[in-house]
Write a protein that holds these residues in place. Structure first.
Motif, short mmCIF file in Angstrom:
data_model
loop_
_atom_site.label_atom_id
_atom_site.label_comp_id
_atom_site.label_asym_id
_atom_site.label_seq_id
_atom_site.Cartn_x
_atom_site.Cartn_y
_atom_site.Cartn_z
N SER A 43 19.78 -33.15 77.84
CA SER A 43 20.29 -33.47 79.18
C SER A 43 19.16 -33.57 80.21
CB SER A 43 21.29 -32.41 79.63
OG SER A 43 20.62 -31.22 80.02
N GLY A 44 17.95 -33.11 79.83
CA GLY A 44 16.82 -33.11 80.77
C GLY A 44 16.65 -31.80 81.52
N ALA A 45 17.54 -30.84 81.27
CA ALA A 45 17.46 -29.55 81.98
C ALA A 45 16.32 -28.68 81.43
CB ALA A 45 18.78 -28.81 81.88
N LEU A 46 15.98 -28.84 80.15
CA LEU A 46 14.90 -28.08 79.53
C LEU A 46 13.94 -29.04 78.84
CD1 LEU A 46 16.74 -25.15 77.65
CD2 LEU A 46 15.50 -25.02 79.81
N ARG A 47 12.74 -28.54 78.60
CA ARG A 47 11.79 -29.29 77.78
C ARG A 47 12.17 -29.13 76.31
NH1 ARG A 47 6.06 -27.15 80.13
NH2 ARG A 47 6.52 -27.55 82.31
N GLU A 48 11.96 -30.17 75.54
CA GLU A 48 12.18 -30.08 74.08
C GLU A 48 11.06 -29.23 73.49
OE1 GLU A 48 14.24 -30.64 70.71
OE2 GLU A 48 14.78 -31.86 72.44
N ARG A 49 11.44 -28.27 72.66
CA ARG A 49 10.48 -27.40 72.00
C ARG A 49 10.85 -27.31 70.53
NH1 ARG A 49 11.39 -24.92 77.12
NH2 ARG A 49 9.44 -24.46 78.21
N PRO A 50 9.88 -27.40 69.65
CA PRO A 50 10.19 -27.29 68.21
C PRO A 50 10.44 -25.82 67.83
CG PRO A 50 7.82 -27.54 68.52
CD PRO A 50 8.46 -27.69 69.90
N ALA A 51 11.14 -25.64 66.72
CA ALA A 51 11.43 -24.29 66.24
C ALA A 51 10.14 -23.50 66.02
CB ALA A 51 12.26 -24.35 64.95
N SER A 52 9.07 -24.17 65.62
CA SER A 52 7.80 -23.47 65.38
C SER A 52 7.27 -22.82 66.67
CB SER A 52 6.75 -24.41 64.79
OG SER A 52 6.50 -25.48 65.69
N LEU A 53 7.50 -23.46 67.80
CA LEU A 53 7.07 -22.88 69.07
C LEU A 53 7.92 -21.65 69.41
CD1 LEU A 53 4.96 -23.40 71.30
CD2 LEU A 53 6.76 -24.51 72.57
N TYR A 54 9.22 -21.74 69.14
CA TYR A 54 10.08 -20.57 69.36
C TYR A 54 9.65 -19.43 68.45
CZ TYR A 54 13.23 -23.41 72.20
OH TYR A 54 13.75 -24.19 73.18
N ALA A 55 9.28 -19.74 67.22
CA ALA A 55 8.83 -18.70 66.28
C ALA A 55 7.54 -18.05 66.79
CB ALA A 55 8.61 -19.28 64.89
N ALA A 56 6.61 -18.86 67.28
CA ALA A 56 5.33 -18.34 67.76
C ALA A 56 5.50 -17.48 69.02
CB ALA A 56 4.36 -19.49 68.03
N HIS A 57 6.52 -17.77 69.82
CA HIS A 57 6.72 -17.06 71.09
C HIS A 57 8.03 -16.27 71.12
CE1 HIS A 57 3.23 -18.90 72.95
NE2 HIS A 57 3.60 -20.03 72.38
N ALA A 58 8.54 -15.90 69.95
CA ALA A 58 9.81 -15.17 69.89
C ALA A 58 9.77 -13.91 70.74
CB ALA A 58 10.15 -14.84 68.44
N ALA A 59 8.64 -13.24 70.82
CA ALA A 59 8.54 -12.00 71.59
C ALA A 59 8.77 -12.21 73.08
CB ALA A 59 7.17 -11.35 71.38
N ASP A 60 8.65 -13.46 73.56
CA ASP A 60 8.93 -13.76 74.97
C ASP A 60 10.42 -13.73 75.27
OD1 ASP A 60 6.23 -14.35 75.38
OD2 ASP A 60 6.55 -16.48 75.79
N PHE A 61 11.27 -13.91 74.26
CA PHE A 61 12.68 -14.20 74.49
C PHE A 61 13.60 -13.00 74.42
CE2 PHE A 61 11.09 -18.38 73.76
CZ PHE A 61 11.87 -19.17 74.57
N LEU A 62 14.56 -13.01 75.33
CA LEU A 62 15.71 -12.12 75.29
C LEU A 62 16.89 -13.01 74.90
CD1 LEU A 62 15.08 -10.25 78.64
CD2 LEU A 62 14.70 -9.36 76.34
N VAL A 63 17.78 -12.49 74.07
CA VAL A 63 18.92 -13.28 73.62
C VAL A 63 20.20 -12.45 73.67
CG1 VAL A 63 17.52 -14.74 72.09
CG2 VAL A 63 18.58 -12.67 71.17
#
Length: 175
Positions: A43-63
């Motif tokens: 929708s353009g609200a977020l930047r597209e990020r690959p799963a590998s980037l989420y894996a590398a920065h998982a510690a940044d995220f709260l879910v």
């Protein structure tokens, strides 16, 4: 005489909805983070990020997680050092990014729970301020004390990474 400002009553469904539990993301959540974020990127609200980037920065995220294990929402919190020559309160600032809540979970307190947890995490890390960029109205952020600010006040590397074509507003909150 009371001097408290009256607050609007929460919507009736909010009184019935359980408070979502928030946890730190794990590396194995990467594919689910990418899946959750994909509609917002399209929708353009977020930047597209690959799963590998989420894996590398998982510690940044709260879910937040639905009872079946599906992620309902997420927010990244990245810490940035103080700008050279400047001394913001607390010295370091945080940036909230990739904040999204699955459509089926919107309006049920998931976003508010994530934002409260992110504010608590920022305070626990002794951050002086939090910044975010939004292409939407930013109502949730504004209700939690964020206000529009200039890019020059935000962490430099993050502010320079913003795509001006997206027309995002920068919001900040002092902690």
């Amino acid at each position: 005489m009371t001097t408290a400002v009256p607050r609007p009553a929460p919507p009736p469904h909010a009184l019935l909805a359980p408070t979502p539990s928030v946890r730190r993301a794990r590396t194995e959540d990467a594919a689910e983070l990418a899946r959750l974020s994909r509609p917002f990127a399209r929708s353009g609200a977020l930047r597209e990020r690959p799963a590998s980037l989420y894996a590398a920065h998982a510690a940044d995220f709260l879910v937040t997680e639905a009872p079946g294990g599906t992620l309902e929402g997420c927010v990244g919190l990245r810490v940035h050092p103080a700008r050279p020559g400047e001394d913001p309160p607390g010295g370091r600032a945080g940036v909230l990014y990739n904040f999204c809540v699955a459509g089926r979970s919107q309006g049920r307190g998931v976003g508010a729970g994530l934002l409260r947890a992110a504010l608590a995490a920022a305070r626990a890390q002794s951050l002086g301020a939090l910044f975010t960029a939004t292409t939407g109205g930013g109502g949730l952020f504004l209700r939690y004390g964020f206000a529009p600010t200039a890019a020059r006040l935000a962490p430099e590397s993050w502010a320079e990474s913003l795509d001006p074509r997206r027309g995002a507003r920068i919001l900040a909150r002092t902690l």
